[in-house]
Design an enzyme around this catalytic site. Structure first.
Site, PDB file in Angstrom:
ATOM      1  N   CYS A 135       0.834  -1.204   0.000  1.00 42.54           N
ATOM      2  CA  CYS A 135       0.000   0.000   0.000  1.00 42.54           C
ATOM      3  C   CYS A 135       0.869   1.255   0.000  1.00 42.54           C
ATOM      4  O   CYS A 135       1.490   1.586   1.017  1.00 42.54           O
ATOM      5  CB  CYS A 135      -0.925  -0.004   1.212  1.00 42.54           C
ATOM      6  SG  CYS A 135      -1.888   1.500   1.405  1.00 42.54           S
ATOM      7  N   CYS A 138      -0.453   4.104   2.314  1.00 45.12           N
ATOM      8  CA  CYS A 138      -0.219   3.827   3.735  1.00 45.12           C
ATOM      9  C   CYS A 138       1.230   4.106   4.140  1.00 45.12           C
ATOM     10  O   CYS A 138       1.490   4.622   5.233  1.00 45.12           O
ATOM     11  CB  CYS A 138      -0.533   2.366   4.044  1.00 45.12           C
ATOM     12  SG  CYS A 138      -2.120   1.779   3.459  1.00 45.12           S
ATOM     13  N   ASP A 139       2.169   3.762   3.261  1.00 43.67           N
ATOM     14  CA  ASP A 139       3.573   3.710   3.678  1.00 43.67           C
ATOM     15  C   ASP A 139       4.527   4.631   2.929  1.00 43.67           C
ATOM     16  O   ASP A 139       5.732   4.640   3.213  1.00 43.67           O
ATOM     17  CB  ASP A 139       4.089   2.267   3.532  1.00 43.67           C
ATOM     18  CG  ASP A 139       3.304   1.287   4.384  1.00 43.67           C
ATOM     19  OD1 ASP A 139       2.789   1.711   5.433  1.00 43.67           O
ATOM     20  OD2 ASP A 139       3.204   0.112   3.989  1.00 43.67           O
TER      21      ASP A 139
END
Length: 401
Positions: A135, A138-139
């Site tokens: 993701c 997300c990261d």
């Protein structure tokens, strides 16, 4: 004691929340059961959203938040829970979660979506959360000014790479195809090719992820000559497709070999009152707009199913007297003649409930009793068929009453 709803939706992605909007707006008591901390499904992990009609300027997460706000406007309930099982007992469906909660509903929409596919290569599981990611949204900030590798060449891989390029120093995309060949849409390919931070390794696959506690290298293999090379990197992002989240549905509804739910065009599964929408069902196009369309269709079908079943349960199955049910259609003169005959027989005075079922509007009831021709007349006692007459003469009807 388990809570009861008209409609339970398993999954809070665009398909599930679209079902919630349509269901709640139709005054169905509706619950969305979502396993993740945040609703939005797969789009909630993306950043850009450029192809949702009528919304040219938005982000994916903002659009999903608007979906939820819209559903809540019509009093949709949202609860968190990962589904363990779904049981279908006629008009009652029972949903159980892994934490032991139990919910009951008249109808269920399966919108559990799909999870990122894992390659199962050496180091992938070992370095998950330590440089291996699925993701970008997300990261991405974790890899600011660092070099990363992206595995995949479809729409999601390219979109996520473009988003990553806003944070990282360099991206190396590993592509299994010949140079210049990718699975992503042309407009996305062009954006990636023009991005100075994105480089490509063609005709190759990722064979191993290496490191000492965290990701440090990616081992790449050329599929044409078999040569291996190591790329220095701080992260590896996998975007190689998704796997439907349907483990809990085996033996409950029909699934494809790949685990997707088989449905009709009306989103119906083989279980009456159970529907499947979005990425979890067997379909060709998987986009936010098609997921939303699936969800709307399923909710409309569920509403019709609930109304039909409520009427049948209250007036036939649980009736305090036997029922005479005539299956007919306004387009069939013979069936209209039979209806006229039945209406003239004073059935209520003789201790019967007289029910008319239009086979066009009430398809589920017609299918359940294998009504292949009209007019057909059923005599039911305590909800069970006592007699069945196909294209009956008046004398035949008089004989069974």
């Amino acid at each position: 004691m388990s809570e009861k709803y008209d409609l339970i939706i398993l999954g809070g992605g665009p398909a599930g929340m679209s079902s919630a909007i349509y269901g709640s707006r139709s005054r169905l008591k509706t619950l969305v059961l979502e396993s993740k901390r945040k609703t939005g499904g797969q789009p909630a992990t993306y950043h850009d959203m450029e192809n949702y009609p009528g919304v040219p300027e938005t982000t994916a997460s903002d659009l999903m938040e608007n979906f939820r706000t819209h559903a809540e406007k019509f009093d949709t309930e949202f609860k968190r829970g990962e589904v363990k099982s779904l049981e279908v007992n006629g008009f009652e469906k029972i949903v159980k979660t892994k934490k032991g909660e139990e919910y009951r509903a008249k109808s269920v929409v399966i919108a559990t979506g799909a999870e990122p596919r894992k390659l199962g290569i050496k180091g992938e599981e070992e370095f998950k959360g330590k440089g291996v990611s699925y993701c970008a949204t997300c990261d991405a900030d974790i890899f600011t000014d660092l070099d990363v590798v992206v595995v995949g060449n479809g729409n999601s891989a390219v979109e996520e790479s473009i988003y990553l390029s806003k944070f990282v120093n360099k991206i190396t995309m590993i592509v299994i195809h010949d140079e210049g060949v990718m699975d992503a849409e042309k407009i996305l390919q062009e954006k990636a090719m023009e991005n100075e931070k994105i480089e490509f390794v063609w005709n190759s696959v990722l064979e191993e992820v290496k490191g000492d506690g965290i990701v440090e290298k990616a081992v790449v293999k050329n599929i044409k000559n078999g040569e291996k090379s190591e790329l220095d990197c701080s992260g590896v992002f996998f975007f190689v497709g998704r796997v439907p989240s349907t483990d809990f549905l085996e033996g409950v509804v029909d699934l494809t070999e790949g685990g997707y739910v088989e449905t009709t065009k009306q989103m119906e599964t083989n279980q009456p009152g159970v529907y499947a929408v979005g990425d979890v069902r067997n379909k060709v196009v998987r986009q936010v707009i098609t997921a939303a369309g699936d969800g709307a269709t399923a909710a409309v079908m569920a509403q019709g199913y609930i109304e039909e079943e409520d009427y049948w349960q209250n007036h036939v199955v649980n009736a305090d007297k036997p029922a005479l049910v005539a299956f007919w259609s306004v387009t069939d003169q013979e069936s209209m003649d039979v209806i006229s005959q039945l209406e003239g027989m004073e059935l209520e005075d003789k201790g019967y409930k007289f029910i008319k079922i239009d086979t066009y509007k009430n398809r589920l009831i017609s299918d359940r009793y294998d009504i292949e021709e009209i007019p057909t007349v059923l005599k039911l006692e305590s909800g069970k068929v006592d007699s069945k007459l196909v294209k009956p003469e008046k004398e035949e009807i008089e004989a069974i009453i």
